[in-house]
Design an enzyme around this catalytic site. Structure first.
Site, PDB file in Angstrom:
ATOM      1  N   ARG A  95      51.808  38.701 -14.720  1.00 42.22           N
ATOM      2  CA  ARG A  95      53.011  38.856 -15.530  1.00 42.22           C
ATOM      3  C   ARG A  95      53.150  40.324 -15.873  1.00 42.22           C
ATOM      4  O   ARG A  95      52.224  40.941 -16.413  1.00 42.22           O
ATOM      5  CB  ARG A  95      52.896  38.038 -16.819  1.00 42.22           C
ATOM      6  CG  ARG A  95      54.023  38.277 -17.822  1.00 42.22           C
ATOM      7  CD  ARG A  95      53.678  37.685 -19.175  1.00 42.22           C
ATOM      8  NE  ARG A  95      54.722  37.934 -20.173  1.00 42.22           N
ATOM      9  CZ  ARG A  95      54.796  39.019 -20.938  1.00 42.22           C
ATOM     10  NH1 ARG A  95      53.893  39.984 -20.810  1.00 42.22           N
ATOM     11  NH2 ARG A  95      55.777  39.160 -21.818  1.00 42.22           N
ATOM     12  N   ASP A 137      54.352  42.903 -18.182  1.00 44.16           N
ATOM     13  CA  ASP A 137      54.856  43.075 -19.541  1.00 44.16           C
ATOM     14  C   ASP A 137      55.844  44.232 -19.583  1.00 44.16           C
ATOM     15  O   ASP A 137      55.672  45.248 -18.891  1.00 44.16           O
ATOM     16  CB  ASP A 137      53.696  43.353 -20.496  1.00 44.16           C
ATOM     17  CG  ASP A 137      54.157  43.531 -21.923  1.00 44.16           C
ATOM     18  OD1 ASP A 137      54.587  42.537 -22.530  1.00 44.16           O
ATOM     19  OD2 ASP A 137      54.111  44.677 -22.425  1.00 44.16           O
ATOM     20  N   GLU A 172      58.788  40.439 -17.179  1.00 42.43           N
ATOM     21  CA  GLU A 172      59.416  40.112 -18.461  1.00 42.43           C
ATOM     22  C   GLU A 172      60.582  41.078 -18.665  1.00 42.43           C
ATOM     23  O   GLU A 172      60.387  42.252 -18.982  1.00 42.43           O
ATOM     24  CB  GLU A 172      58.411  40.253 -19.601  1.00 42.43           C
ATOM     25  CG  GLU A 172      59.029  39.972 -20.967  1.00 42.43           C
ATOM     26  CD  GLU A 172      58.315  40.682 -22.102  1.00 42.43           C
ATOM     27  OE1 GLU A 172      58.306  40.122 -23.200  1.00 42.43           O
ATOM     28  OE2 GLU A 172      57.778  41.792 -21.896  1.00 42.43           O
TER      29      GLU A 172
END
Length: 453
Positions: free
Chosen positions: A203, A205, A232
């Site tokens: 993921r 950030d 994200e």
């Protein structure tokens, strides 16, 4: 242990210590998850009395894992244990910035001279935690950062991707990394080291704050071909919104990476409001209100929503969150990301229990995961839709009914088999080719021809 059913559901074990993930490995597998997303495995500030969750998002060094959640050794133990249950580990990575340490020093060396002295004093320990690189040298120096200024205009793409994320004019903010050759080399070495341990997904950030050029340089073909990667990029809606056009649209157009489906989240959130309509959930992608199903990470809540004041108004009521999960599990498309935490927000349910601490293994969540796994890949067809009621099928194996109204609703289906509601366990037998189902107010049913998970 090999799964008998296809699944892609991710458990976001937000701020769980790595040892806690290890302890729950079998339960996570039994619940039907495929992967576990853990908080950033790198060096960040820690102390005996603990540190707040946001410290995990202020990196001091990529070359060792040593933070409040564990170290490289406990991380490796976690990965190998989850592998025994055919569970993948996804790692949260922070590449936009380093830690804000302006209160204790003015230079931009990472790790600091103080931390490097500790490396030397505890050489045996830190060599055991080393992922890559020469710990006797700094990871980054002043030349690896852009000029310091705080973001003021959040609709100015250049500012957002070059300025510092800060808490206001009196906060010097998080030092923003420059996408130079040295930074890219260190970030890629870190990713390769995690992949060598067995990490299967990442993921990204604060991907909204990174330029497309930076993202494309780091996530090369060699790094992306066998892992699941998603960014994200927080937006306040779909294709008609400025944030979508400024940040998410270029990301989707110029990379092949996945992303949080914030457009769909906003669509679901709006649909569940008193003046919203469930008809907006029929095919939101067609109207630019959802990402393509191949790239979408779908959710009902993320870690930022309950833990940052600016997003608090997006925390749904428990009833609406349950309806949102029914839609996410019931629909065709997207990878569901299920949020669980250790209650940093201190938000509690109607019985005074931490709202999301045990959400990952709650009976309704397990039923939703089971339904998602049973219906994996089956087509979705809308059968009935109004402001307050949505009914759609999943091939010839299942049915979803969502009722957000304040009264019970009856649905008559043309169906030849008994349907079982995985939430309640209720059975609805077919009579003369029809099934009648009553759905209580503000609730939903996930109906399957299979009675169990």
């Amino acid at each position: 242990m090999i799964r008998s059913k296809p699944t892609d559901v991710i458990l976001h074990a937000f701020d769980w210590p790595y040892s806690q993930v290890t302890e729950h490995a079998q339960a996570i597998s039994d619940a039907g998850y495929k992967a576990v997303l853990v908080s950033p495995p790198m060096k960040s500030y820690r102390q005996d009395k603990g540190t707040p969750w946001w410290q995990r998002y202020q990196p001091q060094d990529y070359r060792v894992i040593d933070n409040q959640l564990g170290n490289t050794e406990s991380f490796q133990t976690m990965v190998s244990t989850l592998q025994q249950f055919d569970l993948w580990v996804y790692a949260d990575v922070v590449f936009n910035h380093m830690a804000n340490e302006s209160s204790i020093r003015l230079d931009l060396q990472y790790p600091s001279e103080k931390e490097q002295l500790i490396y030397r004093q505890r050489a045996n320990y830190y060599q055991k935690q080393r992922l890559f690189g020469d710990l006797s040298q700094p990871l980054f120096t002043e030349d690896d950062f852009v000029e310091a200024f705080g973001i003021q205009d959040w609709q100015d793409k250049w500012q957002v991707q070059n300025g510092r994320i800060s808490g206001g004019p009196h906060d010097s903010g998080l030092p923003t990394l420059r996408a130079n050759a040295h930074v890219i080399e260190q970030q890629q070495a870190y990713l390769l080291a995690l992949k060598a341990i067995g990490v299967k997904g990442f993921r990204i950030d604060a991907a909204k704050h990174m330029s497309i050029e930076h993202l494309k340089k780091v996530w090369s073909e060699a790094l992306t071909h066998d892992v699941h990667i998603f960014g994200e990029i927080i937006t306040d809606g779909g294709a008609t919104k400025a944030e979508y056009q400024l940040f998410l649209e270029p990301y989707l157009a110029e990379t092949r990476l996945g992303a949080y489906d914030f457009p769909l989240f906003q669509t679901v959130y709006n649909a569940l409001q008193p003046k919203g309509s469930l008809k907006s959930l029929i095919d939101p992608y067609c109207f630019g209100e959802a990402l393509s199903k191949e790239r979408a990470i779908t959710f009902a809540i993320t870690h930022d929503i309950p833990n940052n004041d600016v997003f608090m108004d997006l925390v749904m009521s428990a009833e609406n969150e349950a309806l949102a999960y029914s839609y996410i599990f019931g629909r065709d498309g997207g990878v569901p990301l299920i949020y669980s935490d250790l209650n940093p927000s201190d938000i509690r349910d109607s019985e005074g229990r931490p709202r999301w601490q045990e959400a990952w293994c709650a009976p309704n969540m397990l039923a939703g995961i089971a339904f998602h796994n049973q219906m994996h890949g089956l087509p979705m067809k809308t059968l009935e839709a109004s402001d307050d009621l949505l009914v759609f099928s999943r091939g010839d194996k299942g049915m979803v009914i969502m009722n957000k109204s304040s009264r019970a609703q009856q649905v008559d289906l043309v169906w030849t088999e008994t349907l079982y509601d995985l939430y309640s366990g209720d059975a609805f037998p077919s009579s003369q080719g029809k099934v009648t189902i009553h759905t209580p107010s503000k609730s939903s049913r996930l109906l399957s021809i299979f009675s169990g998970a």
